[in-house]
Motif scaffolding. Structure first.
Motif, PDB file in Angstrom:
ATOM      1  N   SER A 126     -10.983  -9.037   9.050  1.00 22.74           N
ATOM      2  CA  SER A 126     -10.108  -8.902  10.269  1.00 22.74           C
ATOM      3  C   SER A 126     -10.350  -7.424  10.950  1.00 22.74           C
ATOM      4  O   SER A 126     -11.035  -6.504  10.453  1.00 22.74           O
ATOM      5  N   GLY A 417      -3.459  -9.489   9.826  1.00 24.05           N
ATOM      6  CA  GLY A 417      -4.928  -9.926   9.268  1.00 24.05           C
ATOM      7  C   GLY A 417      -4.941 -11.524   9.066  1.00 24.05           C
ATOM      8  O   GLY A 417      -4.086 -11.969   9.286  1.00 24.05           O
ATOM      9  N   TYR A 418      -6.228 -11.872   8.827  1.00 22.57           N
ATOM     10  CA  TYR A 418      -6.759 -13.181   8.757  1.00 22.57           C
ATOM     11  C   TYR A 418      -6.851 -13.579   7.100  1.00 22.57           C
ATOM     12  O   TYR A 418      -7.848 -13.831   6.714  1.00 22.57           O
ATOM     13  N   PRO A 419      -5.682 -13.493   6.076  1.00 21.39           N
ATOM     14  CA  PRO A 419      -5.965 -14.020   4.868  1.00 21.39           C
ATOM     15  C   PRO A 419      -6.416 -15.373   4.612  1.00 21.39           C
ATOM     16  O   PRO A 419      -5.845 -16.285   5.479  1.00 21.39           O
ATOM     17  N   TYR A 430      -2.946 -19.557   1.829  1.00 18.51           N
ATOM     18  CA  TYR A 430      -3.327 -18.910   3.375  1.00 18.51           C
ATOM     19  C   TYR A 430      -4.555 -19.912   3.891  1.00 18.51           C
ATOM     20  O   TYR A 430      -5.503 -20.036   3.081  1.00 18.51           O
ATOM     21  N   PRO A 435      -3.107 -15.440  12.227  1.00 17.98           N
ATOM     22  CA  PRO A 435      -3.061 -14.386  11.352  1.00 17.98           C
ATOM     23  C   PRO A 435      -1.684 -14.206  10.699  1.00 17.98           C
ATOM     24  O   PRO A 435      -0.919 -14.841  11.320  1.00 17.98           O
ATOM     25  N   TRP A 437       1.293 -11.195   8.811  1.00 19.32           N
ATOM     26  CA  TRP A 437       1.674  -9.917   8.632  1.00 19.32           C
ATOM     27  C   TRP A 437       2.555  -9.418   7.530  1.00 19.32           C
ATOM     28  O   TRP A 437       3.116 -10.337   7.012  1.00 19.32           O
ATOM     29  N   VAL A 464      -1.144 -10.655   0.331  1.00 23.22           N
ATOM     30  CA  VAL A 464      -2.197 -11.528   1.072  1.00 23.22           C
ATOM     31  C   VAL A 464      -3.531 -11.569   0.252  1.00 23.22           C
ATOM     32  O   VAL A 464      -3.354 -11.093  -0.965  1.00 23.22           O
ATOM     33  N   TYR A 468      -7.981 -10.622   4.860  1.00 30.54           N
ATOM     34  CA  TYR A 468      -6.971  -9.582   5.443  1.00 30.54           C
ATOM     35  C   TYR A 468      -7.619  -8.538   5.764  1.00 30.54           C
ATOM     36  O   TYR A 468      -7.224  -7.428   6.526  1.00 30.54           O
ATOM     37  N   GLY A 471      -7.876  -5.671   8.671  1.00 32.61           N
ATOM     38  CA  GLY A 471      -6.936  -5.542   9.470  1.00 32.61           C
ATOM     39  C   GLY A 471      -6.183  -4.385   9.618  1.00 32.61           C
ATOM     40  O   GLY A 471      -6.170  -3.356   8.869  1.00 32.61           O
ATOM     41  N   THR A 490      -6.999  -2.204   6.123  1.00 29.31           N
ATOM     42  CA  THR A 490      -6.807  -2.974   4.734  1.00 29.31           C
ATOM     43  C   THR A 490      -8.210  -2.664   4.096  1.00 29.31           C
ATOM     44  O   THR A 490      -9.215  -3.065   4.530  1.00 29.31           O
TER      45      THR A 490
END
Length: 534
Positions: A126, A417-419, A430, A435, A437, A464, A468, A471, A490
Motif C-alpha cells: 500500500s 491500506g489493502y490487507p 480480507y 482499502p 482502515w 490487519v 497493508y 499504507g 505500516t
C-alpha cells in the motif's frame, strides 16, 4: 532518537527480507540515500508489463508476503525523545487552510497500491500520494521499494496505482523514478527506518492501439524485422482477382487458393478431351473439375506430355510470361529463399543492360471433386502500435497528504491500506480488493521487537494482514476533505498475545532526519513519459 553504529544482520520484516549493500547516492548530510528505480527506457518496460492484455499483470498480483509472517512479541521500549522540533507540511490544497472536524469516515483519494516484481512474481503493497514541489511523490514502506534480499537495489517494474480496483486504474499508472530513504535503512538494514519516498513520472492515463496499414513490400520488411504483421483477407471474385493480379503481379496483395484444403482426388473422366477441357476447368462436369497444382520444373518435365490438354502436364498454366524488372528481382530473392519454385529468364542487350524479364511456373493437372472451388481474396497488411496518453501529475489528479514529524507518541491516527494475506492461523478475512482502515491512539511508549531487531518504533492496535504494509498513518485527518498528515507508514504486523492472529501494526517514527529525507525527495523533479513512447 536512535543512532545505529554497527550493521544489523538477519533482520526479517513481516513482509520481506532486506540485506545490505545497495548502490546509490548519499547526500552531504549522510542520511539521505537515493536510488534510481526506473530510467525512462526501463519505465516504458514497466508500463507495457502492467498494462498488457487489459492490465492482466495488475490483476494477477498478490499481497507482498514471501516469508510467511511470524509470531512477534513486542515490548515497551520506554519514552521517546525528539531530535528536532515538531514540524509538518500541509496537504495539497490545504496549505493555508484549517482542518475541519467531521465524524464520518471517508477513504482518502490519495491511497493506492504499489506494484512491483520480485523473483519473477507480482506483488503489491500500500502507499499514498503526498505533498511535494512537483506533485509527484509517493510514501510507502522501505521494504516495498528495496530488494536487498537479493542484494539488489530496487524492486523491479515499480509503479503506483492510486484508487486501484480490480484491474482498473481510475487515475492512471505512475511509474517510480527515484527512491529516497534513510542511509541506515539502505545500508544497515535498520527497520526503525522502514520508509521510503518515491518520485514518479506523470501518469499514464491509458494504453490504446493505433493500427497502421502497410503496403505488401512494407509488410514484408516489417515481418523481416520481427514485427507482428496482421493480415486481413477480403473475398473477391475471379474477375477482380485477374484484374488485380494483372496490375500488380506476384508482388501485389492478390491471392488465390482452393477453398477446401482437404480436396478429394478423382480419376480422370473418360470423356475428357480437347472439346471438354475448358468446361472441366471453369465449372466442372458431373461433379468433377480440373485444377492445376504448382510444382518444380523437374517434376513437371517428368510428367507425361501426350497431347496438349490430356497429358499430366498443365501446359496452358505453365507458359512463360513477361514480367516487370521489379517483380523479376523480387522473385530472384524469393527463389534464393526457396519460396519460388518456377524458372526465371532475363534478356540483355549487347551492352549487358537488362531489357526484358520472364517467369515460368510449372503446374501438373489434378482431377478433383468440383466442390473444391477456387477461393480468391485480396490481402491487407497492418501493424499495431501502442499509444499512450499522459494523465498529468499525481498530485494534480488525486491530491497529496501532508507530512508531519516529531509528533510524539500517544497521538490519534487513522491508518489505511489493502490487507489480503492470512493470519497465522490461516484465516484470511480480507480480499485485498478495497482499502481498509484502523483508528486509534498510538502506544504511549516506543516498542522493541527482538526477533526483528527493532529498537524504536511506534505501534497501533489494528488486526490487519499482509498487503497493508506501506499504507499511511494519518494524524489530524479530515473526513470531509479526506486529508491529513502522514506521520508514519505500516512497517511490521505483529501478534502480541500469541493467539496466531495479528493484532498490532508498527511504523518507523518520523523524526527530523525523516523530514530531511522527505524534503530532498519533495524537491526532486521527475517529468513525463509521454510522448516518448515508440
Amino acid at each position: 532518537m536512535k543512532r545505529i553504529l554497527l550493521p544489523a544482520s538477519g533482520i526479517v520484516l513481516a513482509t520481506g527480507l532486506l540485506a545490505a549493500g545497495l548502490a546509490g547516492t548519499a547526500h552531504a548530510d549522510g542520511k539521505v540515500k537515493t536510488d534510481t528505480i526506473n530510467a525512462e527506457a526501463k519505465a516504458w518496460q514497466a508500463v507495457k508489463f502492467w498494462t498488457a492484455s487489459n492490465n492482466k499483470a495488475l490483476k494477477g498480483a498478490t499481497a507482498f508476503n514471501p516469508d510467511n509472517l511470524e509470531v512477534s512479541q513486542i515490548k515497551s521500549g520506554g519514552g521517546y525523545t525528539a531530535d528536532t522540533k515538531a514540524g509538518s507540511t500541509a496537504p495539497i490544497g490545504e496549505e493555508k487552510k484549517t482542518t475541519a472536524k467531521v465524524q464520518n469516515v471517508n477513504l482518502p483519494k490519495t491511497i493506492g497500491k504499489v506494484f512491483f516484481v520480485k523473483d519473477g512474481k507480482k506483488y503489491w503493497c500500500s502507499g499514498t500520494s503526498i505533498q511535494s514541489q512537483y506533485r509527484n511523490l509517493v510514501a510507502t514502506a522501505g521494504h516495498c521499494v528495496y530488494d536487498t534480499d537479493n542484494n539488489a537495489s530496487t524492486l523491479d517494474k515499480w509503479v503506483f496505482v492510486p484508487g486501484y480496483y480490480q484491474g482498473k486504474a481510475p487515475f492512471g499508472i505512475y511509474v517510480g523514478k527515484q527512491a529516497f530513504t534513510h542511509y541506515d535503512f539502505d545500508v544497515y538494514e535498520d527497520y526503525d527506518r522502514d520508509y521510503a519516498f518515491v518520485t514518479v513520472y506523470d501518469g499514464i492515463g491509458g494504453v490504446n492501439a493505433k493500427v497502421h496499414k502497410l503496403t505488401p513490400s512494407e509488410a514484408k520488411a516489417a515481418a523481416a524485422k520481427g514485427e507482428k504483421v496482421l493480415v486481413k483477407e477480403t473475398p473477391i471474385t475471379k474477375a477482380e482477382f485477374d484484374k488485380g493480379f494483372d496490375q500488380y503481379g506476384e508482388a501485389g496483395p492478390f491471392k488465390s487458393k482452393l477453398a477446401d484444403p482437404k480436396i478429394e482426388s478423382v480419376a480422370k473422366p473418360a470423356d475428357a478431351s480437347n472439346a471438354t477441357i475448358d468446361k472441366y476447368i471453369s465449372d466442372g462436369i458431373e461433379g468433377v473439375k480440373l485444377v492445376g497444382v504448382e510444382t518444380t520444373k523437374s517434376v513437371y518435365d517428368a510428367a507425361a506430355a501426350n497431347s496438349f490438354e490430356n497429358g499430366a502436364r498443365f501446359e496452358r498454366l505453365s507458359e512463360e510470361k513477361a514480367i516487370s524488372q521489379e517483380e523479376y528481382h523480387s522473385l530472384v530473392e524469393a527463389k534464393g529463399d526457396g519460396k519460388f519454385a518456377g524458372a526465371l529468364r532475363v534478356v540483355k542487350d549487347a551492352n549487358g543492360v537488362e531489357t526484358a524479364w520472364f517467369k515460368q511456373q510449372f503446374y501438373i493437372k489434378k482431377w478433383v471433386k468440383s466442390t473444391a472451388e477456387m477461393k480468391y481474396w485480396v490481402e491487407e497488411y497492418y501493424v499495431v502500435e501502442a499509444s499512450v496518453t499522459s494523465n498529468g501529475r499525481l498530485g494534480d489528479n488525486v491530491g497529496g497528504q501532508g507530512v508531519a514529524w516529531n509528533q510524539g507518541p500517544g497521538k490519534t491516527v487513522r491508518t489505511f491500506g489493502y490487507p489480503f494475506g492470512p493470519h497465522l492461523d490461516g484465516n484470511k478475512p480480507y480480499t485485498g480488493v478495497t482499502p481498509k482502515w484502523c483508528y486509534g491512539k498510538t502506544a504511549s511508549k516506543v516498542l522493541t521487537i527482538a526477533s526483528k531487531k527493532v529498537e524504536e518504533q511506534q505501534s497501533l492496535k489494528c488486526a490487519v494482514t499482509a498487503g497493508y504494509d506501506g499504507g499511511p498513518w494519518l494524524s489530524n485527518y479530515s473526513n470531509a476533505k479526506r486529508l491529513g498528515y502522514v506521520s508514519g507508514v505500516t512497517s511490521l504486523i505483529a501478534d502480541t498475545d500469541k493467539n496466531d492472529r495479528y493484532d498490532t501494526i508498527t511504523s518507523a517514527i518520523f523524526d527530523g532526519e525523516t523530514a530531511a529525507i522527505y524534503k530532498a525527495a519533495a524537491a526532486s523533479w521527475s517529468g513525463k513519459l509521454v510522448p516518448a513512447a515508440k
